[in-house]
Every structure is written in C-alpha cells, then in structure tokens.
Write an enzyme that holds these catalytic residues in place. Structure first.
Site, PDB file in Angstrom:
ATOM      1  N   ASP A  13       6.680  -1.444  16.892  1.00 49.53           N
ATOM      2  CA  ASP A  13       5.619  -1.849  15.400  1.00 49.53           C
ATOM      3  C   ASP A  13       6.046  -0.954  13.819  1.00 49.53           C
ATOM      4  OD1 ASP A  13       3.852  -2.294  13.181  1.00 49.53           O
ATOM      5  OD2 ASP A  13       2.124  -2.271  14.660  1.00 49.53           O
ATOM      6  N   GLU A  16      -2.332  -2.099  -4.858  1.00 53.36           N
ATOM      7  CA  GLU A  16      -1.973  -2.838  -4.117  1.00 53.36           C
ATOM      8  C   GLU A  16      -3.529  -3.078  -3.893  1.00 53.36           C
ATOM      9  OE1 GLU A  16      -2.439  -1.766   0.096  1.00 53.36           O
ATOM     10  OE2 GLU A  16      -1.417   0.072  -0.380  1.00 53.36           O
ATOM     11  N   LYS A  30       0.817   6.947   6.370  1.00 57.35           N
ATOM     12  CA  LYS A  30      -0.202   7.806   6.614  1.00 57.35           C
ATOM     13  C   LYS A  30       0.152   8.160   8.143  1.00 57.35           C
ATOM     14  CE  LYS A  30      -0.698   3.158   6.542  1.00 57.35           C
ATOM     15  NZ  LYS A  30      -1.291   1.988   6.607  1.00 57.35           N
ATOM     16  N   VAL A  84       1.525  -3.216   1.041  1.00 61.26           N
ATOM     17  CA  VAL A  84       2.522  -2.701  -0.299  1.00 61.26           C
ATOM     18  C   VAL A  84       3.954  -3.460  -0.266  1.00 61.26           C
ATOM     19  CG1 VAL A  84       4.357  -0.646  -0.060  1.00 61.26           C
ATOM     20  CG2 VAL A  84       1.799   0.016  -0.068  1.00 61.26           C
ATOM     21  N   SER A  88       6.239  -1.441  10.061  1.00 64.04           N
ATOM     22  CA  SER A  88       5.506  -2.458   8.397  1.00 64.04           C
ATOM     23  C   SER A  88       6.747  -2.496   8.177  1.00 64.04           C
ATOM     24  CB  SER A  88       4.596  -1.461   8.047  1.00 64.04           C
ATOM     25  OG  SER A  88       4.349  -1.809   6.829  1.00 64.04           O
ATOM     26  N   ALA A  89       7.200  -3.516   7.388  1.00 60.68           N
ATOM     27  CA  ALA A  89       7.369  -4.519   6.782  1.00 60.68           C
ATOM     28  C   ALA A  89       7.835  -3.796   5.748  1.00 60.68           C
ATOM     29  CB  ALA A  89       6.637  -6.298   6.952  1.00 60.68           C
ATOM     30  N   ASP A  90       6.830  -3.096   4.935  1.00 62.93           N
ATOM     31  CA  ASP A  90       6.575  -2.294   3.446  1.00 62.93           C
ATOM     32  C   ASP A  90       8.453  -1.178   3.580  1.00 62.93           C
ATOM     33  OD1 ASP A  90       4.169  -2.568   3.555  1.00 62.93           O
ATOM     34  OD2 ASP A  90       3.770  -0.648   3.819  1.00 62.93           O
TER      35      ASP A  90
HETATM   36  N1  PSU Z   1      -2.603   3.264   3.204  1.00 64.53           N
HETATM   37  C1  PSU Z   1      -3.819   3.298   3.329  1.00 64.53           C
HETATM   38  N2  PSU Z   1      -5.163   2.275   3.685  1.00 64.53           N
HETATM   39  C2  PSU Z   1      -4.548   1.195   3.743  1.00 64.53           C
HETATM   40  C3  PSU Z   1      -3.327   0.378   4.012  1.00 64.53           C
HETATM   41  C4  PSU Z   1      -1.969   1.824   3.450  1.00 64.53           C
HETATM   42  O1  PSU Z   1      -4.502   4.048   2.675  1.00 64.53           O
HETATM   43  O2  PSU Z   1      -4.985   0.299   4.061  1.00 64.53           O
HETATM   44  C5  PSU Z   1      -2.069  -0.107   4.027  1.00 64.53           C
HETATM   45  C6  PSU Z   1      -0.876  -0.869   3.253  1.00 64.53           C
HETATM   46  O3  PSU Z   1      -1.191  -1.656   1.733  1.00 64.53           O
HETATM   47  C7  PSU Z   1      -0.403  -0.831   3.326  1.00 64.53           C
HETATM   48  C8  PSU Z   1      -0.321  -1.194   4.722  1.00 64.53           C
HETATM   49  O4  PSU Z   1       0.967  -1.778   3.039  1.00 64.53           O
HETATM   50  O5  PSU Z   1      -1.999  -0.612   5.254  1.00 64.53           O
HETATM   51  C9  PSU Z   1       0.184  -1.285   6.079  1.00 64.53           C
HETATM   52  O6  PSU Z   1      -0.017  -2.586   7.267  1.00 64.53           O
HETATM   53  P1  PSU Z   1       1.206  -2.889   8.500  1.00 64.53           P
HETATM   54  O7  PSU Z   1       1.036  -1.088   8.659  1.00 64.53           O
HETATM   55  O8  PSU Z   1       0.126  -3.931   9.117  1.00 64.53           O
HETATM   56  O9  PSU Z   1       2.385  -2.725   7.838  1.00 64.53           O
HETATM   57 MN    MN Z   2       2.893  -3.586  11.521  1.00 68.02          MN
END
Ligand code: PSU
Ligand code: MN
Length: 301
Positions: A135, A22, A156, A103, A137-139
């Site tokens: 909130d 990614e 994380k 992701v 993640s869409a992951d």
């Molecule tokens: N893990 C990391 N650094 C990052 C991310 C994950 O150590 O920058 C990123 C990944 O790309 C993950 C995204 O898909 O954060 C998730 O963001 P959000 O919570 O906005 O969906």
């Molecule tokens: Mn988010």
C-alpha cells in the site's frame, strides 16, 4: 470536459494567484458538520492572502476546478461521494459518479487547468506494513509526473515516514522544509526526520519553481513541507499512544485499500477527544495561507 469556474478562469487568464484545494479531506478526512465549515474557511483563508481558491471535485461525472458554495455543500454532505485518486477519474467521468479528489487526482486536474500551487493537509505515502500490503498512495507516483507545488504538513503520521521520504527521493520529487530543516510530522511539527533543503520565504519558493521550468527536467512536483506551529501540535506522547491503538484497530477490523486512511484518521479524532482534529486543522490552515503567499509570489515573477 474540465469545468473551470469563471472566477478561476479569469484569474488564470489575468495571471493572478490561484491555489488549488483538494476535497477528500472535506468528504472523507473530517467529520460532519465541521467539514463544511472548514471547506469554506479554507477558501476564505486563500482569499485573505489575495489568491483565488480552486477546490477540485468531480460532480455527476464532471471534473470541476473551482466550486460554488452549493457544490462545496454537496461534497461535504452528500452521501455516496466517492474518494477518487487519479486512476478513478475516467471511471467517475464515464459513469457520471460524484467524488472527492485526493492529492493525486487534484494535482492532475489542477495542473491541467494551469494551476501551479496546491495546498493540502498531508500527502499520502508509503503505509507501514508495505512489504505485506504494497500500500503506497498513488499521490507519490503522480507527483513524480506533475509540475505543481504542493504545500503540505508532511505526510500523515499514520504512514511509514522514512520510507515515504525515500520513495520521494527515488521518484525524483523535490522536497524542502519551509523554515525548518526537519520534515514535519503532520499532527506534529517534527516527524523526527531531516530534510535536505530549507526554504525561508514565498519568493524563494517561487524562485525554485522558476528554476524547475528553466532546467526543464522531468515534470515533477515541488513539495513545500510546512510544519504546524509547535504550540498547535498534538501532544507527542498522546500522538504516539493513540496512533499505536489506531494501527492495531485497523488491522483487527481488516480494513484495507482506500478505506485505510479515513479509518485511521477517524480513530485518531475519536480517541484524542478532537485534539488531533484541531492539530490537523491548524496544519491545513497554515498550509493554505502559505500557498496563497507562494501563489502571489509566483504570479509576480
Ligand atoms: N490528509 C488528511 N486527510 C485526508 C487525506 C490527507 O489529513 O483525508 C487524503 C488526501 O486526499 C490524500 C489521501 O491524497 O488521503 C491519500 O489516500 P490514499 O492513502 O488512499 O492514497
Ligand atoms: Mn492507500
């Protein structure tokens, strides 16, 4: 519309191992100039395991699977590189925007290109305060619908880890610890939560992937949760202290939506004197190497 690099296309056609990477971690997860070095180093690590790296990003409205060096440089250094989840892809394509893929967007594009193995640092997941902010993640939703193997160091630690594990169960996403019965904690080797399944070798992972195809259930992902080595993890006491600060600072600053994850990660880097960055990198490196070995086992199968 999908721009698959020649090297990646040839490898896929010949049935050779390929690992998707990614780009959000490059553009928004790591500080400059380290981010560019890391991006190139990760590609190298994949190659050392005998696989072809396929870094994913959108450049000038074109989704790319496999980037050349100048393209990686753009992702790392260009101002205005957006953060793209899978829902953002049509918007970026139609408007000619450039962005790094999370992701969810990476898994989607990689799967469309025919790539089965993907390495990242940590997945997105359910944020603390979910009941207020909603909130998540869409992951998670995308991985419930995409047949891809994701090697990660857990989710994380800024997230609500048990809630995320529960969501993965509800969504029907398979999760296995790699060489451990504990779910890794991204910066930490152990999040404090167990996993139901443990896989011990790349061949075992490839066998699960084959079983997914044979059973032909819903096209969901396999998450291989690979812990950062204990001697490379962030000091757990430091982690707990700085994380509490980071969450507080995020609330104070009124940060929300897509900006939350980069804000928290940056806070951690600055308040651990870079130690969180080193643990983050150790985790990602380990994941990329393991993904290379899994891709090789999968290609042989
Ligand atoms: N893990 C990391 N650094 C990052 C991310 C994950 O150590 O920058 C990123 C990944 O790309 C993950 C995204 O898909 O954060 C998730 O963001 P959000 O919570 O906005 O969906
Ligand atoms: Mn988010």
């Amino acid at each position: 519309m999908l721009m698959v690099s020649e090297e990646v296309r040839e490898a896929l056609t010949a049935g050779r191992p390929v690992v998707a990477l990614e780009s959000t971690i490059i553009a928004h997860g790591l500080p400059r100039p380290r981010n560019l070095q890391v991006a190139l180093e990760l590609e190298d690590a994949v190659r050392q395991e005998g696989a072809v790296p396929a870094t994913v990003a959108v450049l000038d409205g074109r989704p790319h699977v496999g980037l050349g060096k100048e393209q990686v440089e753009r992702v790392a250094n260009e101002d205005g590189i957006r953060k793209l989840g899978h829902r953002d892809l049509p918007l970026a394509v139609a408007t000619g925007a450039s962005g790094a893929t999370t992701v969810s967007a990476t898994a989607l594009l990689a799967a469309q290109a025919g790539i089965r193995v993907f390495a990242t640092g940590g997945l997105g997941g359910v944020h603390r305060e979910w009941t207020v902010t909603q909130d998540e993640s869409a992951d998670l939703g995308l991985l419930a619908r995409t047949r891809i193997t994701v090697v990660c160091a857990g989710v994380k630690s800024i997230l609500d880890v048990p809630a995320t594990l529960q969501r993965l169960e509800t969504l029907g996403v398979a999760v296995a610890g790699y060489g451990t019965a504990r779910f890794p904690g991204f910066y930490l080797s152990d999040s404090g939560h167990p996993v139901d399944w443990t896989l011990e070798s790349p061949d075992e992972v490839a066998a699960v992937m084959r079983a997914q195809d044979t059973l032909d259930g819903p096209g969901s992902a396999l998450i291989v949760a690979n812990p950062v080595p204990e001697d490379r993890q962030l000091d757990p006491a430091l982690h707990a202290r700085v994380l509490a600060d980071a969450l507080h600072a995020c609330e104070e600053a009124g940060v929300s939506g897509q900006a939350v994850t980069p804000f928290l990660l940056d806070h951690l880097v600055r308040h651990t004197d870079g130690a969180s960055l080193e643990a983050n990198l150790a985790a990602v490196r380990g994941n990329v190497r393991l993904a290379g070995r899994i891709a090789a086992a999968w290609a042989q199968a």
